[in-house]
Design an enzyme around this catalytic site. Structure first.
Site, mmCIF file in Angstrom:
data_model
loop_
_atom_site.group_PDB
_atom_site.id
_atom_site.type_symbol
_atom_site.label_atom_id
_atom_site.label_comp_id
_atom_site.label_asym_id
_atom_site.label_seq_id
_atom_site.Cartn_x
_atom_site.Cartn_y
_atom_site.Cartn_z
ATOM 1 N N SER A 45 0.799 -1.222 0.000
ATOM 2 C CA SER A 45 0.000 0.000 0.000
ATOM 3 C C SER A 45 0.835 1.276 0.000
ATOM 4 C CB SER A 45 -0.935 0.010 1.223
ATOM 5 O OG SER A 45 -1.867 -1.039 1.137
ATOM 6 N N HIS A 96 -0.649 5.908 8.397
ATOM 7 C CA HIS A 96 -0.668 4.628 7.703
ATOM 8 C C HIS A 96 -0.237 4.865 6.254
ATOM 9 C CE1 HIS A 96 -2.417 0.522 6.846
ATOM 10 N NE2 HIS A 96 -1.837 0.356 8.008
#
Length: 517
Positions: A128, A189
């Site tokens: 990601s 994140h």
């Protein structure tokens, strides 16, 4: 269905009773006295009329929207591969009492669709961080790195300097637009961090994760960079001595600038958007809880967060860029908890619908996509209307045991009971945290490497067609809004809505996330 039944019986007559019972149970429980599909679908006129209506709508797209986009919204479903989109569509329909397959998601309504190739520069199946750098910063990167080019090597601090790349949020901010981030994960994140950070390791959440003194020095710069790039701190790092001090600093910085810090649903929904220029929302000490488990009294939904974000951001006459991440779709899949993942996807689709009501397709370009897929799928010749979390109407050739329609290629759902595959008919496979069976045992399920869908609507949305590299996405969005390097085509236009000549000093950054990694 009948041909599957006959073929199965031909292979192994000992399965007759088991298969017959499963088929009968499916026929009865799947419909509960109702037809397997609406009566009108038996008439060819129904399908012909539907197709003609779709054709008529498609023909209107000849008049392409080539206006300049005032606003840009990117909805990112983390891990939302095509099988997840399809399963979420069925779930959404079944939640409203329909069979599900014919349901139309909000993203399904977008007129333009393309595919994005998700590989990282050094990885066939991506992570990601590298993908976030692609769809936010416009360049492909190595796995595990955020906001740096492929010249930067993961975990090697000395490869950071000189290889930083900026995101479309910075391009939008420099053009006078307001910018915001809404996410169900931590704000540091992988996905949101590529919007503002430049780190050679996505796992360096705080000083505690830094392996070397030099790396710690790099980490100390990150909060300052956030304050310089945006007049607001996106605080969600682990609370070490550096980052704890940043929160009071942020609050003090915006006290006299109509800034607000909120930490629960009531505070968020009580805000008057007209009186808010800066907003920091931190609702949990980590990622938000799964929507299925969310305390609806204290924690806002993704839809509610998006609603507030847009109402604040749209006050800027120069427009805005909003990044919305449905981040826990990915977490559900990694844990093998398909039900959690799919409910997260349905909630993100609701948020997309809310954004549609608050904006106009005439001046807002909206893109919905995923960073990567998962080794998740569903099959087994299930009947129309079969619950998406239900059993397939057949059994295994080897152990004559049933299996759920949803399966994973690998992950924690691989279970052996008494030396054999677990019999799912003996457990509650529709429980919220049930881990679907997997072919290969792993503590965490892995990403998938296939292309992901890119849905687009609004000005210049037609530029998202065909199969493209993932890093193409922010370039298209920037071109549509005349920001970043793609502004020359705007110079010859005389529309009053052009924004590149104005550089506003006020930027609203909405950060909806949690507090601790």
């Amino acid at each position: 269905m009948l041909w599957v039944f006959k073929r199965t019986l031909h292979r192994d007559n000992s399965m007759k009773v088991t298969v017959l019972l499963i088929i009968c149970f499916t026929l009865m429980s799947g419909s509960l006295g109702k037809p397997l599909f609406p009566e009108q679908e038996k008439d060819p006129k129904f399908w012909n009329a539907w197709a003609q209506k779709t054709l008529k709508n498609a023909l209107t797209l000849q008049d392409l929207n080539k206006k300049q986009a005032k606003n840009l919204i990117l909805f990112l479903g983390d891990g939302m591969g095509v099988p997840t989109v399809t399963a979420a569509r069925i779930l959404k329909g079944q939640l409203s009492g329909q069979s599900g397959e014919e349901t139309v998601l909000e993203m399904d309504k977008f007129p333009f669709l393309s595919l994005a190739k998700t590989y990282n520069t050094n990885a066939q199946v991506p992570d990601s961080a590298g993908t976030a750098t692609a769809y936010l910063c416009g360049v492909k990167a190595n796995e595990g790195t955020v906001g740096v080019s492929a010249a930067a090597v993961r975990s090697q601090c000395n490869t950071t300097e000189g290889n930083e790349v900026t995101s479309i949020l910075k391009w939008a901010k420099d053009a006078g637009k307001s910018v915001g981030i809404v996410t169900t994960t931590r704000v540091n994140h992988a996905t949101p961090s590529a919007a503002y950070a430049h780190s050679v390791d996505r796992d360096w959440y705080s000083d505690n994760e830094m392996p070397l003194k030099l790396c710690r020095l790099v980490a100390r710069i990150l909060p300052d960079n956030c304050l310089k790039t945006f007049p607001i701190l996106m605080l969600s790092w682990e609370e070490d001595e550096i980052h704890v001090s940043q929160k009071p600093e942020w609050i003090d910085k915006i006290q006299n600038k109509r800034g607000h810090y909120v930490w629960n649903k009531n505070q968020l929904l009580s805000l008057n958007p007209s009186n808010v220029e800066y907003l920091l929302g931190l609702f949990e000490p980590g990622d938000l809880t799964y929507d299925l488990e969310r305390n609806t009294e204290t924690d806002p939904s993704l839809t509610e967060m998006v609603d507030v974000a847009i109402k604040i951001l749209r006050k800027n006459p120069n427009g805005f860029y909003l990044l919305v991440e449905g981040g826990r779709i990915d977490h559900g899949h990694h844990e093998g908890k398909a039900k959690q993942a799919l409910f997260e996807a349905v909630e993100m689709d609701r948020a997309i619908g809310r954004a549609d009501l608050l904006t106009s397709v005439h001046d807002t370009m909206t893109v919905v996509t995923a960073d990567h897929s998962h080794v998740f799928n569903f099959g087994g010749y299930t009947l129309r209307g079969n619950t998406i979390f239900g059993l397939a109407p057949m059994v295994s050739d080897i152990d004559q045991k049933p299996f759920t329609s949803i399966l994973y290629g690998n992950g924690p759902g691989y279970k052996i009971v008494n030396g054999a595959r677990e019999n799912v008919s003996t457990i509650d496979y529709q429980e919220n945290n049930y881990q679907a069976q997997a072919a290969v045992p792993l503590s965490m399920e892995t990403h998938g490497g296939e292309d992901v869908a890119v849905f687009a609507k609004g000005p210049m949305a037609h530029l998202l067609h065909g199969v493209n590299e993932q890093n193409y996405i922010p370039h298209v969005m920037a071109y549509a809004a005349c920001i970043g390097q793609n502004r020359q085509h705007c110079m010859n236009k005389n529309s009053a809505g052009h924004l590149h000549a104005t550089f506003a000093s006020v930027v609203s950054l909405l950060t909806i996330t949690r507090l601790i990694c």
